[in-house]
Scaffold this active site. Structure first.
Site, mmCIF file in Angstrom:
data_model
loop_
_atom_site.group_PDB
_atom_site.id
_atom_site.type_symbol
_atom_site.label_atom_id
_atom_site.label_comp_id
_atom_site.label_asym_id
_atom_site.label_seq_id
_atom_site.Cartn_x
_atom_site.Cartn_y
_atom_site.Cartn_z
ATOM 1 C CD GLU A 1 -10.886 6.134 109.284
ATOM 2 O OE1 GLU A 1 -12.254 6.982 109.148
ATOM 3 O OE2 GLU A 1 -10.860 5.596 110.546
ATOM 4 C CG ASP B 1 -16.725 5.664 117.559
ATOM 5 O OD1 ASP B 1 -16.282 6.825 117.137
ATOM 6 O OD2 ASP B 1 -16.146 5.174 118.940
ATOM 7 C CG ASP C 1 -13.836 4.801 113.486
ATOM 8 O OD1 ASP C 1 -13.304 5.447 112.297
ATOM 9 O OD2 ASP C 1 -14.118 5.344 114.830
#
Length: 410
Positions: free
Chosen positions: A265, A361, A181
């Site tokens: 991501e 996170d 992340d």
């Protein structure tokens, strides 16, 4: 495989002036060729790389200053323009401005490039029309030379060599999977609970940067003093960029050597950092908040980390998977409940459904890892495409007998 090696050049004043001249000629050739392509498009015609190279050879007779630059450099400029037009279209390729574009040109023929080491810290490279140029020997070349690109970053010149190192990508990496992340407070957080971050600018440099920005605001556009201040700002930011690139390279090496699958991501950093100019709701305050968010995103180097991980994975066989970023920070990694209220703050996550508590996170990184495993039976990501588990039915044979025509029998 192909890789890059970058060295800092030690040009003499004459060589530095000639490099600026060659860069200006390449910029002029790029802009002229781009305008020619656009003019042809306006008339419904087309002109290609081969035709423009032939016209460039003829233009050297009328414009002798074009012959000052190496011929292969100008031809490579036209080839780069050809690739840019094919990738983005004639109307989306940008002009090369004198103030905004950094001089850069490439020598594509490795037979005309000679590189050798002369001492422990210094080496030299022989380039067409430049002669021997000294460079800082920061690392061995480590392969067969393919091409060389000379560019200027601030006040210094660099040369980047394209090298064939003779290595091959392994078939697979036996390590486990991990989700990463990327954030604005912590640069990268893994699903294993590891936090990776580093300050890229010191307090002294930040104070100096603010003073230079104030001096820049008091200068007149186009003045020599403004150019001096811009050069000083570039010196500070070049150090920041170097630290950021070093951090991304080290983190990428750690991730790809330790894990067999890295899930990231799918972030469109360019779109996310666009200007907030023209926003309908609260244009003043909203624009200031968007500018601060853009600076935070760019400071952490999200896209640079993605490129570094992709490049490092070629040497380890690590698989890189990108998943949609929607709701990864609002989903509970324990019960999969989605609720925006579960994200209490930037660092605290408390699920409103099951009561699970974890660092926000780390929770998001676990969701990213889980999304990477969500591969359907058809081989695509279930989070973005089909969620079908069974293969589709086979289509009817094309050579089947035609149906009988006439009145149907009841």
């Amino acid at each position: 495989m192909l890789t890059g090696r970058r060295y800092r050049l030690d040009l003499t004043p004459v060589q530095a002036a000639f490099a600026e001249q060659v860069g200006g000629i390449c910029r002029s050739v790029w802009n002229t060729a781009l305008e020619q392509r656009r003019e042809y498009r306006r008339r419904g015609a087309f002109i290609g790389h081969a035709t423009q190279c032939a016209q460039l050879a003829e233009a050297k007779r009328d414009f002798p200053w074009l012959a000052d630059a190496p011929s292969q450099v100008l031809q490579q400029t036209l080839k780069d323009l050809e690739q840019a037009v094919k990738a983005h279209g004639t109307w989306k390729v940008r002009w090369r401005s004198v103030r905004r574009w950094k001089p850069s040109f490439r020598f594509p023929d490795a037979k005309q490039i000679v590189m050798e080491r002369i001492s422990r810290r210094w080496g030299r490279v022989k380039l067409p029309k430049f002669g021997w140029v000294r460079l800082r020997w920061s690392r061995p070349l480590g392969g067969t030379l393919r091409s060389a690109t000379v560019s200027r970053d601030g006040r210094h010149w660099f040369v980047s060599f394209l090298v064939e190192d003779g290595q091959a990508t392994p078939e697979a990496h036996p390590g486990p999977a991990v989700g990463v992340d990327r954030g604005v407070v912590v640069a990268a957080t893994t699903s294993d609970g590891d936090f990776h971050d580093r300050p890229f600018i010191t307090s002294g440099e930040a104070q100096r940067y603010r003073r230079l920005q104030q001096q820049l605001a008091r200068t007149r556009k186009g003045s020599n003093r403004r150019g001096t201040v811009v050069a000083k700002i570039g010196t500070v930011m070049r150090r920041v960029r170097s630290r950021r690139a070093d951090f991304n390279a080290q983190l990428a090496a750690t991730l790809t050597s330790r894990y067999g699958t890295v899930v990231l991501e799918d972030l469109r950093t360019r779109n996310m950092t666009m200007s907030a100019k023209g926003t309908v709701e609260q244009p003043a305050s909203g624009g200031a908040q968007k500018s601060g968010l853009n600076r935070a995103i760019l400071d952490k180097g999200w896209y640079g980390l993605e490129l570094a991980v992709t490049s490092a994975s070629r040497y380890t066989g690590t698989k890189i998977i990108k998943v949609p970023a929607a709701y990864t920070s609002q989903t509970c990694s324990a019960c999969k409940a989605v609720d925006a209220a579960s994200r209490e703050s930037q660092a605290r996550f408390a699920c409103t459904s099951c009561g699970h508590r974890e660092h926000a996170d780390v929770n998001a990184a676990k969701n990213i890892k889980a999304a990477g495993h969500a591969v359907s039976g058809r081989g695509d990501l279930g989070a973005t495409r089909s969620v079908k588990r069974q293969p589709p039915r086979p289509r009817a044979r094309q050579h089947a007998a035609p149906a009988a025509r006439g009145i149907p029998v009841l």
